[in-house]
Scaffold this motif. Sequence first.
Motif, PDB file in Angstrom:
ATOM      1  N   TYR A 161       0.832  -1.207   0.000  1.00 35.88           N
ATOM      2  CA  TYR A 161       0.000   0.000   0.000  1.00 35.88           C
ATOM      3  C   TYR A 161       0.865   1.255   0.000  1.00 35.88           C
ATOM      4  O   TYR A 161       0.608   2.194  -0.761  1.00 35.88           O
ATOM      5  N   GLU A 162       1.877   1.263   0.831  1.00 33.63           N
ATOM      6  CA  GLU A 162       2.745   2.447   0.902  1.00 33.63           C
ATOM      7  C   GLU A 162       3.475   2.681  -0.421  1.00 33.63           C
ATOM      8  O   GLU A 162       3.592   3.822  -0.887  1.00 33.63           O
ATOM      9  N   ARG A 163       3.947   1.590  -1.009  1.00 33.85           N
ATOM     10  CA  ARG A 163       4.623   1.706  -2.303  1.00 33.85           C
ATOM     11  C   ARG A 163       3.647   2.208  -3.371  1.00 33.85           C
ATOM     12  O   ARG A 163       3.975   3.089  -4.177  1.00 33.85           O
ATOM     13  N   GLY A 164       2.443   1.660  -3.358  1.00 35.69           N
ATOM     14  CA  GLY A 164       1.443   2.081  -4.328  1.00 35.69           C
ATOM     15  C   GLY A 164       0.979   3.507  -4.106  1.00 35.69           C
ATOM     16  O   GLY A 164       0.768   4.255  -5.069  1.00 35.69           O
ATOM     17  N   TYR A 165       0.828   3.888  -2.855  1.00 39.17           N
ATOM     18  CA  TYR A 165       0.386   5.256  -2.552  1.00 39.17           C
ATOM     19  C   TYR A 165       1.429   6.262  -3.019  1.00 39.17           C
ATOM     20  O   TYR A 165       1.080   7.316  -3.578  1.00 39.17           O
ATOM     21  N   ALA A 166       2.699   5.936  -2.837  1.00 36.05           N
ATOM     22  CA  ALA A 166       3.758   6.837  -3.294  1.00 36.05           C
ATOM     23  C   ALA A 166       3.746   6.967  -4.816  1.00 36.05           C
ATOM     24  O   ALA A 166       3.900   8.069  -5.354  1.00 36.05           O
ATOM     25  N   ALA A 167       3.532   5.845  -5.514  1.00 39.13           N
ATOM     26  CA  ALA A 167       3.483   5.895  -6.976  1.00 39.13           C
ATOM     27  C   ALA A 167       2.245   6.651  -7.453  1.00 39.13           C
ATOM     28  O   ALA A 167       2.316   7.459  -8.391  1.00 39.13           O
ATOM     29  N   LEU A 168       1.108   6.392  -6.827  1.00 34.89           N
ATOM     30  CA  LEU A 168      -0.117   7.110  -7.183  1.00 34.89           C
ATOM     31  C   LEU A 168       0.055   8.602  -6.945  1.00 34.89           C
ATOM     32  O   LEU A 168      -0.431   9.423  -7.728  1.00 34.89           O
ATOM     33  N   SER A 169       0.759   8.967  -5.886  1.00 34.03           N
ATOM     34  CA  SER A 169       0.991  10.379  -5.595  1.00 34.03           C
ATOM     35  C   SER A 169       1.794  11.054  -6.707  1.00 34.03           C
ATOM     36  O   SER A 169       1.566  12.220  -7.027  1.00 34.03           O
ATOM     37  N   GLU A 170       2.754  10.327  -7.291  1.00 32.32           N
ATOM     38  CA  GLU A 170       3.511  10.878  -8.418  1.00 32.32           C
ATOM     39  C   GLU A 170       2.595  11.189  -9.591  1.00 32.32           C
ATOM     40  O   GLU A 170       2.727  12.221 -10.250  1.00 32.32           O
ATOM     41  N   VAL A 171       1.684  10.276  -9.873  1.00 32.62           N
ATOM     42  CA  VAL A 171       0.797  10.433 -11.021  1.00 32.62           C
ATOM     43  C   VAL A 171      -0.283  11.468 -10.735  1.00 32.62           C
ATOM     44  O   VAL A 171      -0.602  12.311 -11.577  1.00 32.62           O
ATOM     45  N   ALA A 172      -0.864  11.412  -9.535  1.00 35.19           N
ATOM     46  CA  ALA A 172      -2.013  12.265  -9.215  1.00 35.19           C
ATOM     47  C   ALA A 172      -1.607  13.662  -8.770  1.00 35.19           C
ATOM     48  O   ALA A 172      -2.425  14.588  -8.818  1.00 35.19           O
ATOM     49  N   ASP A 173      -0.386  13.826  -8.301  1.00 35.01           N
ATOM     50  CA  ASP A 173       0.142  15.136  -7.904  1.00 35.01           C
ATOM     51  C   ASP A 173      -0.792  15.870  -6.944  1.00 35.01           C
ATOM     52  O   ASP A 173      -1.219  16.995  -7.185  1.00 35.01           O
ATOM     53  N   GLY A 174      -1.124  15.200  -5.836  1.00 34.72           N
ATOM     54  CA  GLY A 174      -1.942  15.838  -4.806  1.00 34.72           C
ATOM     55  C   GLY A 174      -3.389  15.409  -4.801  1.00 34.72           C
ATOM     56  O   GLY A 174      -4.110  15.659  -3.832  1.00 34.72           O
ATOM     57  N   ALA A 175      -3.833  14.756  -5.885  1.00 29.05           N
ATOM     58  CA  ALA A 175      -5.237  14.332  -5.966  1.00 29.05           C
ATOM     59  C   ALA A 175      -5.420  12.857  -5.647  1.00 29.05           C
ATOM     60  O   ALA A 175      -6.490  12.311  -5.865  1.00 29.05           O
ATOM     61  N   GLN A 176      -4.387  12.223  -5.102  1.00 25.98           N
ATOM     62  CA  GLN A 176      -4.463  10.785  -4.870  1.00 25.98           C
ATOM     63  C   GLN A 176      -5.545  10.407  -3.866  1.00 25.98           C
ATOM     64  O   GLN A 176      -6.214   9.379  -4.016  1.00 25.98           O
ATOM     65  N   ASP A 177      -5.736  11.223  -2.846  1.00 21.21           N
ATOM     66  CA  ASP A 177      -6.747  10.873  -1.845  1.00 21.21           C
ATOM     67  C   ASP A 177      -8.152  10.959  -2.418  1.00 21.21           C
ATOM     68  O   ASP A 177      -9.047  10.237  -1.983  1.00 21.21           O
ATOM     69  N   ALA A 178      -8.351  11.835  -3.398  1.00 18.43           N
ATOM     70  CA  ALA A 178      -9.668  11.921  -4.027  1.00 18.43           C
ATOM     71  C   ALA A 178     -10.003  10.622  -4.742  1.00 18.43           C
ATOM     72  O   ALA A 178     -11.169  10.201  -4.774  1.00 18.43           O
ATOM     73  N   VAL A 179      -9.013   9.980  -5.328  1.00 17.37           N
ATOM     74  CA  VAL A 179      -9.235   8.698  -5.998  1.00 17.37           C
ATOM     75  C   VAL A 179      -9.697   7.656  -4.992  1.00 17.37           C
ATOM     76  O   VAL A 179     -10.663   6.912  -5.226  1.00 17.37           O
ATOM     77  N   ILE A 180      -9.037   7.610  -3.848  1.00 20.02           N
ATOM     78  CA  ILE A 180      -9.340   6.611  -2.828  1.00 20.02           C
ATOM     79  C   ILE A 180     -10.631   6.951  -2.095  1.00 20.02           C
ATOM     80  O   ILE A 180     -11.518   6.106  -1.937  1.00 20.02           O
ATOM     81  N   ASP A 181     -10.756   8.204  -1.675  1.00 21.04           N
ATOM     82  CA  ASP A 181     -11.919   8.615  -0.893  1.00 21.04           C
ATOM     83  C   ASP A 181     -13.200   8.563  -1.713  1.00 21.04           C
ATOM     84  O   ASP A 181     -14.290   8.381  -1.158  1.00 21.04           O
ATOM     85  N   GLY A 182     -13.078   8.699  -3.026  1.00 16.39           N
ATOM     86  CA  GLY A 182     -14.258   8.659  -3.869  1.00 16.39           C
ATOM     87  C   GLY A 182     -14.949   7.305  -3.884  1.00 16.39           C
ATOM     88  O   GLY A 182     -16.096   7.193  -4.335  1.00 16.39           O
ATOM     89  N   LEU A 183     -14.266   6.284  -3.394  1.00 17.39           N
ATOM     90  CA  LEU A 183     -14.842   4.934  -3.342  1.00 17.39           C
ATOM     91  C   LEU A 183     -15.221   4.512  -1.929  1.00 17.39           C
ATOM     92  O   LEU A 183     -15.758   3.420  -1.734  1.00 17.39           O
ATOM     93  N   ALA A 184     -14.963   5.367  -0.963  1.00 13.72           N
ATOM     94  CA  ALA A 184     -15.125   4.969   0.441  1.00 13.72           C
ATOM     95  C   ALA A 184     -16.551   4.596   0.802  1.00 13.72           C
ATOM     96  O   ALA A 184     -16.778   3.719   1.639  1.00 13.72           O
ATOM     97  N   ASP A 185     -17.540   5.237   0.163  1.00 11.83           N
ATOM     98  CA  ASP A 185     -18.924   4.994   0.552  1.00 11.83           C
ATOM     99  C   ASP A 185     -19.544   3.806  -0.154  1.00 11.83           C
ATOM    100  O   ASP A 185     -20.618   3.341   0.234  1.00 11.83           O
ATOM    101  N   ILE A 186     -18.897   3.287  -1.185  1.00  3.56           N
ATOM    102  CA  ILE A 186     -19.508   2.189  -1.936  1.00  3.56           C
ATOM    103  C   ILE A 186     -18.603   0.965  -2.043  1.00  3.56           C
ATOM    104  O   ILE A 186     -19.080  -0.165  -1.968  1.00  3.56           O
ATOM    105  N   ALA A 187     -17.298   1.162  -2.217  1.00  7.64           N
ATOM    106  CA  ALA A 187     -16.386   0.026  -2.393  1.00  7.64           C
ATOM    107  C   ALA A 187     -15.005   0.389  -1.889  1.00  7.64           C
ATOM    108  O   ALA A 187     -14.065   0.555  -2.671  1.00  7.64           O
ATOM    109  N   PRO A 188     -14.864   0.532  -0.572  1.00  7.30           N
ATOM    110  CA  PRO A 188     -13.561   0.940  -0.035  1.00  7.30           C
ATOM    111  C   PRO A 188     -12.436  -0.025  -0.379  1.00  7.30           C
ATOM    112  O   PRO A 188     -11.285   0.389  -0.541  1.00  7.30           O
ATOM    113  N   HIS A 189     -12.762  -1.305  -0.489  1.00  3.51           N
ATOM    114  CA  HIS A 189     -11.717  -2.263  -0.843  1.00  3.51           C
ATOM    115  C   HIS A 189     -11.204  -2.021  -2.261  1.00  3.51           C
ATOM    116  O   HIS A 189     -10.042  -2.309  -2.563  1.00  3.51           O
ATOM    117  N   MET A 190     -12.061  -1.502  -3.131  1.00  4.89           N
ATOM    118  CA  MET A 190     -11.630  -1.211  -4.492  1.00  4.89           C
ATOM    119  C   MET A 190     -10.537  -0.145  -4.491  1.00  4.89           C
ATOM    120  O   MET A 190      -9.564  -0.235  -5.242  1.00  4.89           O
TER     121      MET A 190
END
Length: 265
Positions: free
Chosen positions: A10-39
Motif C-alpha cells: 500500500y505504501e509503495r502504491g500510494y507513493a506511486a499514485l501520488s507521483e501520477v495524481a500530484d496531490g489528488a491521490q486521496d480523491a481517488v481513494i476517498d471517492g470509493l469509500a462509501d460504496i467500495a472501499p476495498h476497491m
Amino acid sequence: MNTEQQNDRYERGYAALSEVADGAQDAVIDGLADIAPHMGRYIVEFGFGDIYTRPGLTRRQRQLGTVAALAAMGNAAPQLRFHIGGALNVGCTRQEIVEVLIHVCVYAGFPAALNGLTAAREVFESRPDEPALVPVSDAPDGDRFVRGQQALADIDGHAGQQVIDSLKDIAPDLARYLLEFAFGDVYSRTGLDLPTRELVTVALCTALGTVGPQLRVHLHGLLNVGGTREEAVEIITQMAGYAGFPAALNGLTAAREVFAARDAV
C-alpha cells in the motif's frame, strides 16, 4: 499475506499514485469509500504498488501507454483525463500526449482519437501554468507513398509487406491508404520516436483485445526499432489493470509466439 507485506504494498502504491495524481491521490481513494472501499485499496496495492512500480519501463512510458490504451478503448473518459494529467505530472509534454492521441486514430479510428483530444484539451485548459503546446507545423517532406513504404519497412519489415500484399486482390486502395496515411503521414510525424510509437501501439492493441494479428506485427515492430522484450512484457502486463487480465494474457500469448519466432531464425 501478512499485514506488514500488505502495508508495504500500500505504501509503495500510494507513493506511486501520488507521483501520477500530484496531490489528488486521496480523491481517488476517498471517492470509493462509501460504496467500495476495498476497491480503492486494490487500486493502490495492485494497480500502483504491484504493477506501476515494476522495473522495465519509465514512468513516462507507462503513462503514454495508458493514455493510448484508454483512448483506444473509448469507454473510460474520466480515467483518460486522469492519466493525461498523470502523464504531465511525470514529465511527458503536451506534444507527446497529443501525438499519442493522433496515433490512436490509425488503430481505433477517428472518433476515439477525437474524443481523446477533447479530453486532452480539457486537461490542458485546467493547467494554464504548464508549458504551452507547440504543434508540429509542417508535414514531412517527400512523396507520402514512398515515405510510407520506407517507414513500414523500417518498422515491420517483411511482416508489414505481407499485410500490403494480402490486400492486393480485394482492397488495393486500402493498402495504399495504409502506406500513405498510417505510415506516410502519422508514423512519420515528429513528436514521438519510433520505439515510443511502437510501445503505445502494443499497449493499445493489447487493450483492444480484437487485433491479435496486428499485435504480433507490432511486437515485432517494437523489437525491430530498438524496443526490448522486457518493455513489451511490461506494457502488456500493465494492461491487466486497464483492459483486464484476459486482454493481458492474450497479449502475453502473442508475445511468447513472437519471441519464439525470432529465436528460431
